[in-house]
Motif scaffolding. Structure first.
Motif, PDB file in Angstrom:
ATOM      1  N   GLY A  12       6.470  -0.770   9.288  1.00  0.00           N
ATOM      2  CA  GLY A  12       7.923  -0.707   9.433  1.00  0.00           C
ATOM      3  C   GLY A  12       8.585  -1.903   8.785  1.00  0.00           C
ATOM      4  O   GLY A  12       7.914  -2.740   8.171  1.00  0.00           O
ATOM      5  N   PRO A  13       9.909  -1.987   8.920  1.00  0.00           N
ATOM      6  CA  PRO A  13      10.652  -3.099   8.353  1.00  0.00           C
ATOM      7  C   PRO A  13      10.103  -4.447   8.821  1.00  0.00           C
ATOM      8  O   PRO A  13       9.656  -4.581   9.956  1.00  0.00           O
ATOM      9  N   GLN A  49      -2.817  -8.062   4.662  1.00  0.00           N
ATOM     10  CA  GLN A  49      -2.354  -7.437   5.888  1.00  0.00           C
ATOM     11  C   GLN A  49      -1.518  -6.205   5.631  1.00  0.00           C
ATOM     12  O   GLN A  49      -0.618  -6.235   4.795  1.00  0.00           O
ATOM     13  N   GLY A  50      -1.790  -5.116   6.329  1.00  0.00           N
ATOM     14  CA  GLY A  50      -0.858  -4.002   6.380  1.00  0.00           C
ATOM     15  C   GLY A  50      -0.744  -3.219   5.080  1.00  0.00           C
ATOM     16  O   GLY A  50       0.105  -3.503   4.234  1.00  0.00           O
ATOM     17  N   VAL A  51      -1.591  -2.191   4.957  1.00  0.00           N
ATOM     18  CA  VAL A  51      -1.682  -1.452   3.691  1.00  0.00           C
ATOM     19  C   VAL A  51      -0.348  -0.817   3.284  1.00  0.00           C
ATOM     20  O   VAL A  51      -0.012  -0.766   2.101  1.00  0.00           O
ATOM     21  N   MET A  52       0.441  -0.389   4.260  1.00  0.00           N
ATOM     22  CA  MET A  52       1.737   0.229   3.918  1.00  0.00           C
ATOM     23  C   MET A  52       2.644  -0.786   3.215  1.00  0.00           C
ATOM     24  O   MET A  52       3.199  -0.500   2.142  1.00  0.00           O
ATOM     25  N   THR A  98       2.484   8.966  -1.121  1.00  0.00           N
ATOM     26  CA  THR A  98       3.738   9.069  -0.358  1.00  0.00           C
ATOM     27  C   THR A  98       4.701   7.961  -0.778  1.00  0.00           C
ATOM     28  O   THR A  98       5.896   8.198  -0.983  1.00  0.00           O
ATOM     29  N   VAL A  99       4.173   6.740  -0.895  1.00  0.00           N
ATOM     30  CA  VAL A  99       5.023   5.599  -1.242  1.00  0.00           C
ATOM     31  C   VAL A  99       5.559   5.756  -2.669  1.00  0.00           C
ATOM     32  O   VAL A  99       6.756   5.577  -2.928  1.00  0.00           O
ATOM     33  N   ALA A 100       4.678   6.123  -3.603  1.00  0.00           N
ATOM     34  CA  ALA A 100       5.114   6.260  -4.999  1.00  0.00           C
ATOM     35  C   ALA A 100       6.186   7.344  -5.115  1.00  0.00           C
ATOM     36  O   ALA A 100       7.227   7.154  -5.769  1.00  0.00           O
ATOM     37  N   PHE A 117       5.507  10.301  10.513  1.00  0.00           N
ATOM     38  CA  PHE A 117       5.041   9.508   9.372  1.00  0.00           C
ATOM     39  C   PHE A 117       6.080   9.542   8.247  1.00  0.00           C
ATOM     40  O   PHE A 117       6.462   8.494   7.699  1.00  0.00           O
ATOM     41  N   ALA A 118       6.587  10.738   7.936  1.00  0.00           N
ATOM     42  CA  ALA A 118       7.541  10.863   6.823  1.00  0.00           C
ATOM     43  C   ALA A 118       8.803  10.055   7.104  1.00  0.00           C
ATOM     44  O   ALA A 118       9.309   9.326   6.234  1.00  0.00           O
ATOM     45  N   GLU A 119       9.303  10.160   8.337  1.00  0.00           N
ATOM     46  CA  GLU A 119      10.530   9.441   8.693  1.00  0.00           C
ATOM     47  C   GLU A 119      10.302   7.925   8.686  1.00  0.00           C
ATOM     48  O   GLU A 119      11.125   7.147   8.205  1.00  0.00           O
ATOM     49  N   GLY A 120       9.150   7.507   9.219  1.00  0.00           N
ATOM     50  CA  GLY A 120       8.847   6.072   9.277  1.00  0.00           C
ATOM     51  C   GLY A 120       8.712   5.473   7.892  1.00  0.00           C
ATOM     52  O   GLY A 120       9.200   4.367   7.628  1.00  0.00           O
ATOM     53  N   VAL A 121       8.059   6.205   6.991  1.00  0.00           N
ATOM     54  CA  VAL A 121       7.915   5.718   5.612  1.00  0.00           C
ATOM     55  C   VAL A 121       9.300   5.615   4.974  1.00  0.00           C
ATOM     56  O   VAL A 121       9.623   4.614   4.313  1.00  0.00           O
ATOM     57  N   ALA A 122      10.140   6.634   5.194  1.00  0.00           N
ATOM     58  CA  ALA A 122      11.487   6.609   4.599  1.00  0.00           C
ATOM     59  C   ALA A 122      12.273   5.397   5.100  1.00  0.00           C
ATOM     60  O   ALA A 122      12.929   4.689   4.329  1.00  0.00           O
TER      61      ALA A 122
END
Ligand SMILES: NC(=O)c1ccc[n+]([C@@H]2O[C@H](COP(=O)([O-])OP(=O)(O)OC[C@H]3O[C@@H](n4cnc5c(N)ncnc54)[C@H](O)[C@@H]3O)[C@@H](O)[C@H]2O)c1
Length: 317
Positions: free
Chosen positions: A178-179, A188-191, A256-258, A302-307
């Motif tokens: 998240g933010p 740390q943190g792959v996302m 998803t990120v790309a 997941f989709a909403e959190g990534v957005a």
């Protein structure tokens, strides 16, 4: 009623969100952080801030100087890679620091301690999704120190010789994102790492074949769980998984990120390296225990959190 809560690690990703929510609920918050991976910029307005180290009794003495109603112990060495690079530092921070915190809770009669444990405690479980009854056989040094710290917390919580009991709860958090997750810390943190890579137009580094999977849980859901557990006697002595019960592969996260950042998801450049020590292959959480005990339910897909995370990352770059 206003309570006074110490949040260790409150200048970091998870801790700063926790502190912010506690302040919004009207509580007094003290933050202790050594800024090793956190930043004073993350400390929310209204929190009392102490720059200090959980390994140092003198720093903890300052943090415990006024009576506390609860401690949210979130400070820690959070990187599996670093745990192999410097195992003694990992041990001193995650185990030594946690023992220090529990001892100060006892010395100051603090009634409540909540602890940031990790899904790495499980190692390579035989079946997925993994529940809290599964034996913990951590395979990374980081997983070992997190699990050892968790056991110190719960063995202290189970003591019957104390004039005033310490009620404890631990959360085996899966991949929190998240933010405010660092976009520039490759450990740390792959996302956050992948969002940072794509925003900076760099290739992503994948260790192993990219088909390993993780259970991503959004930061607001994590904060909801901790705050609910803090107020609930049913959480005393409990260990809860915190995930959403879905696995997403590393490849899927890159795509998803790309895609969310407007690129062709299949074409984003990737560099492959060998699997790292202590890597877990697939991990998904069974969240039945926290659902049944606290009625907690993850709210953010997941989709909403990534957005939401990408919207934040764009606004800061
Ligand atoms: N992010 C996740 O997916 C995840 C999953 C499971 C568990 N955890 C645990 O949650 C906690 C927070 O993780 P995060 O992702 O917010 O990482 P983070 O690095 O942003 O937060 C850790 C914070 O602790 C501080 N800190 C580190 N060592 C300290 C010390 N010796 N004394 C005082 N402060 C110290 C850092 O400066 C930082 O602000 C860690 O304990 C981590 O092990 C995180």
């Amino acid at each position: 009623m206003t309570k006074r809560v110490l949040v260790t690690g409150g200048a970091g990703f998870i801790g700063s969100h926790m502190a912010q929510r506690l302040l919004a609920l009207g509580h007094d918050v003290v933050i202790l952080d050594n800024e090793s991976t956190g930043s004073v910029d993350n400390v929310p307005a209204g929190a009392a801030y102490i720059k200090g180290d959980v390994r140092e009794p003198a720093d903890l003495a300052r943090a415990f100087a006024q009576p506390l109603d609860a401690v949210f112990h979130i400070a820690g060495q959070a990187s599996t890679v670093r745990s192999f690079d410097d195992p003694l530092a990992d041990l001193a921070i995650n185990v030594g620091g946690t023992v220090n915190v529990t001892q100060h809770c006892l010395a100051h009669g603090v009634p409540r301690l909540l602890f940031a444990s990790s899904m790495t405690a499980y190692g390579h479980p035989a079946g997925l999704p993994v529940d809290e009854e599964t034996a913990c056989v951590p395979v990374s040094y980081y997983g070992i120190t997190k699990y050892a710290a968790e056991r110190y917390v719960h063995a202290t919580g189970a003591r019957t010789d104390l004039a005033r009991p310490l009620h404890v709860t631990s959360f085996r958090m899966f991949n929190v994102y998240g933010p405010r997750q660092r976009l520039d810390n490759p450990y740390q943190g792959v996302m956050g790492i992948f969002i940072g890579n794509v925003l900076r137009e760099e290739p992503v580094n994948i260790f192993g074949d990219g088909e390993q999977s993780r259970d991503f849980v959004y930061i607001d859901d994590v904060v909801n769980a901790w705050v609910t557990a803090w107020q609930s006697p049913a959480a005393h002595g409990q260990v809860f998984n915190l995930g959403i019960g879905q696995g997403h592969s590393v490849h899927a996260v890159v795509q998803t990120v790309a895609a969310a950042l407007g690129h062709d998801p299949a074409a984003w450049p990737r560099r492959y390296g060998p699997e790292r020590p202590g890597d877990q292959r697939h991990m998904t959480a069974d969240i039945g225990h926290i659902r049944r005990t606290l009625g907690w339910e993850p709210q953010v897909s997941f989709a909403e959190g990534v957005a939401r995370t990408i919207a934040w990352a764009r606004s800061t770059n």
